[in-house]
Design a protein around this motif. Structure first.
Motif, PDB file in Angstrom:
ATOM      1  N   THR A   1       0.853  -1.178   0.000  1.00 15.74           N
ATOM      2  CA  THR A   1       0.000   0.000   0.000  1.00 15.74           C
ATOM      3  C   THR A   1       0.888   1.226   0.000  1.00 15.74           C
ATOM      4  OG1 THR A   1      -1.723  -1.154   1.268  1.00 15.74           O
ATOM      5  CG2 THR A   1      -1.824   1.259   1.211  1.00 15.74           C
TER       6      THR A   1
ATOM      7  N   ILE B   1      -3.314   5.082  -1.766  1.00 16.00           N
ATOM      8  CA  ILE B   1      -4.204   5.967  -1.013  1.00 16.00           C
ATOM      9  C   ILE B   1      -3.730   7.389  -1.285  1.00 16.00           C
ATOM     10  CG2 ILE B   1      -4.990   6.674   1.274  1.00 16.00           C
ATOM     11  CD1 ILE B   1      -4.534   3.801   2.218  1.00 16.00           C
TER      12      ILE B   1
ATOM     13  N   GLU C   1     -10.060  11.078   8.353  1.00 14.14           N
ATOM     14  CA  GLU C   1     -10.673  10.514   7.152  1.00 14.14           C
ATOM     15  C   GLU C   1     -10.348   9.036   6.974  1.00 14.14           C
ATOM     16  OE1 GLU C   1     -11.101  12.340   2.853  1.00 14.14           O
ATOM     17  OE2 GLU C   1      -9.098  11.474   3.106  1.00 14.14           O
ATOM     18  N   THR C   2      -9.093   8.666   7.239  1.00 15.37           N
ATOM     19  CA  THR C   2      -8.621   7.309   6.990  1.00 15.37           C
ATOM     20  C   THR C   2      -7.791   6.835   8.174  1.00 15.37           C
ATOM     21  OG1 THR C   2      -8.543   7.741   4.606  1.00 15.37           O
ATOM     22  CG2 THR C   2      -7.328   5.821   5.405  1.00 15.37           C
TER      23      THR C   2
ATOM     24  N   LEU D   1      -5.460   3.298   9.389  1.00 14.64           N
ATOM     25  CA  LEU D   1      -4.920   1.968   9.121  1.00 14.64           C
ATOM     26  C   LEU D   1      -4.324   1.399  10.403  1.00 14.64           C
ATOM     27  CD1 LEU D   1      -4.292   3.841   6.414  1.00 14.64           C
ATOM     28  CD2 LEU D   1      -3.244   1.711   5.622  1.00 14.64           C
TER      29      LEU D   1
ATOM     30  N   ILE E   1      -6.963  -1.121   6.367  1.00 14.02           N
ATOM     31  CA  ILE E   1      -7.826   0.049   6.473  1.00 14.02           C
ATOM     32  C   ILE E   1      -9.024  -0.286   7.366  1.00 14.02           C
ATOM     33  CG2 ILE E   1      -9.327   1.630   5.220  1.00 14.02           C
ATOM     34  CD1 ILE E   1      -7.506   1.276   2.797  1.00 14.02           C
TER      35      ILE E   1
ATOM     36  N   LYS F   1     -10.845   2.593   8.714  1.00 12.58           N
ATOM     37  CA  LYS F   1     -11.717   3.740   8.447  1.00 12.58           C
ATOM     38  C   LYS F   1     -11.316   4.314   7.105  1.00 12.58           C
ATOM     39  CE  LYS F   1     -13.510   8.105  10.343  1.00 12.58           C
ATOM     40  NZ  LYS F   1     -13.419   9.112  11.441  1.00 12.58           N
ATOM     41  N   GLN F   2     -12.307   4.560   6.249  1.00  9.89           N
ATOM     42  CA  GLN F   2     -12.024   5.016   4.884  1.00  9.89           C
ATOM     43  C   GLN F   2     -13.078   6.029   4.469  1.00  9.89           C
ATOM     44  OE1 GLN F   2     -12.215   1.899   1.859  1.00  9.89           O
ATOM     45  NE2 GLN F   2     -10.408   2.764   0.888  1.00  9.89           N
ATOM     46  N   ASN F   3     -12.616   7.123   3.882  1.00 11.42           N
ATOM     47  CA  ASN F   3     -13.531   8.177   3.446  1.00 11.42           C
ATOM     48  C   ASN F   3     -14.457   8.642   4.572  1.00 11.42           C
ATOM     49  OD1 ASN F   3     -12.495   8.065   0.794  1.00 11.42           O
ATOM     50  ND2 ASN F   3     -13.851   6.354   0.314  1.00 11.42           N
TER      51      ASN F   3
END
Length: 412
Positions: A3, A47, A376-377, A379, A384, A386-388
């Motif tokens: 990533t 990302i 927002e994000t 890891l 991940i 939490k995303q968007n």
């Protein structure tokens, strides 16, 4: 799996706080393998971190995660009120299913606000089934945790050795186990000695609430006399300890977890952060309980900066919330973006109004102005969660439904 977190304004925390604009973070198999500009994205999931601040996830070094269902009920009084209205009136009603519901939502709250590691001091135990429910919920949330197993202070006594051995076997790559001892401030010393011996026999650290009490005025000196001072012990609060006691902690190589919001609200003694720093005692931050204080690290950082009387810079406060917490929990590979560390990191939107205009000093902006809504994000170990702006590690709706069911039972 590769990533690439690409093009963000990276803030790292160790050995010093540094800001690196337009910087990439490359992750392989859950660990950071490179940090720098223009890293190759070949074969990596990308990302896009442009317009984002990228920093290590926060480390909460002391939290009773099981109390998520009791949010706000302890704000009307002092520590005695807390014992009566939280621990006794509601804590004694908990079932394993209630612990599971609170631990899942409590851990998700941590992740939502950028806390990627939490020390869960779980003193609501009725049996090992409580611990199994708590650890399973932590695992399902996706968080990294140090799970402290121990008896309720309402019951006291030693940590049950057979139960502790069973709980120790619940450890996993993301979940470490610790002995949560009632400690020398609140228990006879033979109980303390037994807890410390059990921890040593299992190779576990100890976390304990500590202060002067009617039981003993010099708890740290008693530990020293018995040869029980260890760098792997985490002492919580310490507001009323003497300077000599605090120096003993410093000399032992151990750390103190402070929870200034709860300590102030429950009238646990004078704020201790400045004194700890002046005496050379390693310290880190803990939320403690959402029954009496907010559950996010941003609020706590602001409080330390405001009450630090110019003793802490914004950079030092950020370190307290990250690398110092990792060191206090004896986790050598979290708390910073060092190559080889676990890829526990968070992205904050710089385009949000409360962060607008703050890139001249992004460290101060994070500490003084950011809040969980900017996260927002997130890891954890490169995964991940939490995303968007939305949690993705586990279904949130069912978690909240289970918590509502539990709350109905606890307040029936």
């Amino acid at each position: 799996m590769r990533t690439l977190v690409q093009g963000g304004l990276v803030i790292d925390t160790a050995p010093e706080v540094v800001v690196r604009p337009e910087t990439d973070v490359l992750i392989e198999d859950g660990r950071i393998v490179a940090v720098g500009p223009g890293l190759s994205a070949l074969g990596a999931e990308v990302i896009d971190a442009r317009g984002r601040i990228v920093l290590p996830g926060f480390v909460d070094t002391h939290r009773h995660v099981w109390q998520a269902a009791l949010r706000g009920i302890g704000t009307e009084g002092d520590l005695g009120y807390y014992f009566d209205h939280v621990m006794q009136a509601r804590g004694t009603r908990y079932r394993p299913s209630d612990v599971a519901a609170s631990n899942l939502v409590g851990a998700l709250e941590c992740l939502d606000g950028g806390i990627t590691t939490v020390q869960d001091y779980s003193h609501v135990q009725g049996s090992v089934e409580f611990a199994e429910a708590a650890v399973d919920a932590l695992d399902r949330s996706g968080i990294r945790a140090v799970y402290g197993f121990g008896p309720s202070p309402l019951v006291g006594g030693t940590v049950d050795a057979d139960a502790m051995r069973h709980v120790a076997d619940l450890a996993s790559p993301r979940i470490t186990i610790a002995v949560a001892s009632t400690g020398p401030a609140y228990a006879p010393f033979d109980v303390v000695s037994a807890d410390w011996a059990l921890a040593a026999s299992l190779g576990l650290s100890v976390v304990t609430h500590i202060d002067r009490s009617e039981v003993t005025q010099t708890p740290i000196a008693l530990l020293e006399k018995a040869g029980l001072l260890r760098p792997t012990t985490l002492y919580v609060h310490c507001n009323n300890l003497s300077d000599d006691e605090l120096r003993l902690i410093a000399d032992s190589g151990a750390s103190v977890s402070i929870a200034p919001a709860v300590e102030a609200r429950l009238e646990m003694g004078p704020a201790v952060a400045v004194r700890l720093k002046s005496l050379g005692v390693p310290l880190a931050l803990g939320i403690d309980t959402v029954t009496s204080a907010p559950g996010d690290m941003f609020s706590l950082m602001r409080q330390i900066l405001a009450l630090g009387y110019n003793s802490f810079t914004a950079a030092e406060v950020l370190q307290l919330a990250t690398i110092a917490g990792a060191q206090a929990l004896n986790l050598p590979d979290v708390g910073s973006l060092a190559v080889g560390n676990q890829a526990d990191l968070i992205l904050l939107r710089t385009t949000d109004l409360n962060l607008a205009g703050g890139l001249t000093d992004p460290v101060a902006t994070v500490v003084t102005s950011a809040h969980p809504g900017n996260v927002e994000t997130v890891l954890v170990g490169g995964t991940i969660v939490k995303q968007n702006g939305h949690l993705v590690s586990t279904p949130l709706e069912s978690a909240l439904t289970d918590l509502a069911t539990s709350t109905t039972h606890l307040f029936a």
